[in-house]
Design an enzyme around this catalytic site. Structure first.
Site, PDB file in Angstrom:
ATOM      1  N   SER A   1      -0.265  -9.973  -5.372  1.00 30.59           N
ATOM      2  CA  SER A   1      -1.627 -10.218  -4.191  1.00 30.59           C
ATOM      3  C   SER A   1      -2.464 -10.021  -4.588  1.00 30.59           C
ATOM      4  O   SER A   1      -3.087 -10.123  -6.141  1.00 30.59           O
ATOM      5  CB  SER A   1      -1.205  -9.127  -3.139  1.00 30.59           C
ATOM      6  OG  SER A   1      -2.536  -8.871  -2.579  1.00 30.59           O
TER       7      SER A   1
ATOM      8  N   TYR B   1       0.308   0.724  -2.997  1.00 31.92           N
ATOM      9  CA  TYR B   1       0.388  -0.736  -2.509  1.00 31.92           C
ATOM     10  C   TYR B   1      -0.255  -1.654  -3.731  1.00 31.92           C
ATOM     11  O   TYR B   1       0.311  -2.551  -4.280  1.00 31.92           O
ATOM     12  CB  TYR B   1       0.337  -1.477  -1.360  1.00 31.92           C
ATOM     13  CG  TYR B   1       0.679  -2.810  -0.896  1.00 31.92           C
ATOM     14  CD1 TYR B   1       1.744  -2.775  -0.640  1.00 31.92           C
ATOM     15  CD2 TYR B   1      -1.050  -3.741  -0.973  1.00 31.92           C
ATOM     16  CE1 TYR B   1       2.129  -4.662  -0.988  1.00 31.92           C
ATOM     17  CE2 TYR B   1      -0.413  -4.784  -0.540  1.00 31.92           C
ATOM     18  CZ  TYR B   1       0.325  -5.439  -0.173  1.00 31.92           C
ATOM     19  OH  TYR B   1       0.666  -6.526  -0.522  1.00 31.92           O
TER      20      TYR B   1
END
Ligand SMILES: NC(=O)c1ccc[n+]([C@@H]2O[C@H](COP(=O)([O-])OP(=O)(O)OC[C@H]3O[C@@H](n4cnc5c(N)ncnc54)[C@H](OP(=O)(O)O)[C@@H]3O)[C@@H](O)[C@H]2O)c1
Length: 273
Positions: free
Chosen positions: A145, A158
């Protein structure tokens, strides 16, 4: 149908997270290139619907497999249920995120995220890297990401899971080079999918998973890292222009603060930070 692609990455692709978002769109894109697909996620009815739709559009076989990949036994039964299939491509799109103040988070949910985003990916990558390197061909696609490249306040755990995946993919793409197995890391910015709802985030602008699926597939075997879509590239450029990593973390505090519903509701994140 793309014969060269199907020969290298066929006969079957296993796509996790295939019931929604990028995993679903990548499944269509792979079927279009002539690969049979195994669709894996927890919501079986959705997988069955998608399987039927893919079969009506493309002359390929599709199998729907319901499993919770945060559970070790489900991964074992996935291996068992797919052992007769010649899997040439593993796409690890299953994953979820969380947002908000870490100290207020549900720790069991945070640990479950590590089980899904990291533990299951390591186990499955180890399995398929072994299988594929024996055949000297194939591919592994892992989902990193934009948040993987620096700490991200209000999504700290995360972003740590994604940094783990980014490092895993980066290392393996070099370690496996020469074995015939291609490893690709996908590092998108915000994508309009089921992700934001589960993560309790609000995304102002976001990429269309349909549009970026093609760019992701086109990068397999060509690159080791893809930042799909203009928004991913623009955000990367903006973050890179900040010289120090510590500045990027501060910038991500502003970005993620704006996407965090908990903070937008006027609760106590700013006061306590
Ligand atoms: N969306 C973004 O902004 C964004 C940005 C960067 C990176 N990513 C990463 O990209 C990947 C794909 O994200 P997305 O946007 O496509 O998300 P999504 O639309 O929420 O899809 C996630 C998929 O994972 C599956 N899944 C969730 N928990 C699971 C479990 N325990 N076992 C098996 N499958 C499970 C979901 O299906 P079921 O609910 O049916 O199980 C769904 O198919 C994720 O790893 C995410 O972290 C997303």
């Amino acid at each position: 149908m793309n014969l060269e692609f199907a020969n290298k990455y066929g006969k079957w692709a296993l796509v996790t997270g295939a019931s929604d978002g990028m995993g679903r769109e990548i499944s269509y894109g792979l079927a279009k290139r002539g690969l049979n697909v195994i669709l894996c996620a927890r919501r079986f009815e959705l997988l069955v619907e998608i399987s039927e739709d893919i079969r009506t559009r493309f002359p390929v076989e599709v199998q729907a497999l319901s499993c919770d990949l945060s559970i070790e036994a489900d991964i074992e039964s996935l291996f068992l249920n797919t052992k007769d299939k010649e899997i040439g491509l593993y796409v690890a799109a299953a994953g979820f995120g969380t947002s908000g103040a870490f100290i207020d988070s549900d720790i069991e949910n945070e640990l479950n995220m590590i089980d899904l985003n990291c533990r299951s990916v390591v186990k499955m990558t180890h399995h398929f890297a072994n299988e594929l390197s024996k055949k000297k061909k194939g591919g592994i696609v892992l989902f990193s990401s934009l948040v993987a490249f620096q700490g991200t306040p209000y999504s700290a755990n995360y972003s740590a899971t994604k940094a783990f995946i980014q490092n895993l993919a980066e290392g393996l793409s070099v370690e496996l080079s020469g074995s015939g197995v291609d490893v690709l890391s996908v590092a998108p910015g915000p994508v309009a999918s089921g992700f934001s709802q589960r993560a309790n985030m609000v995304m102002g602008s976001a990429l269309d998973p349909k549009e970026i699926a093609e760019e992701i597939i086109a990068a397999i075997g060509k690159k080791s890292l893809v930042r799909p879509g203009f928004l991913s590239k623009a955000l990367e450029f903006a973050l890179k222009s900040l010289m120090f990593r510590s500045f990027r973390v501060q910038m991500m505090k502003v970005v993620m603060g704006g996407m965090t519903k908990h903070q937008r509701a006027g609760l106590n994140i700013e006061k306590n930070s």
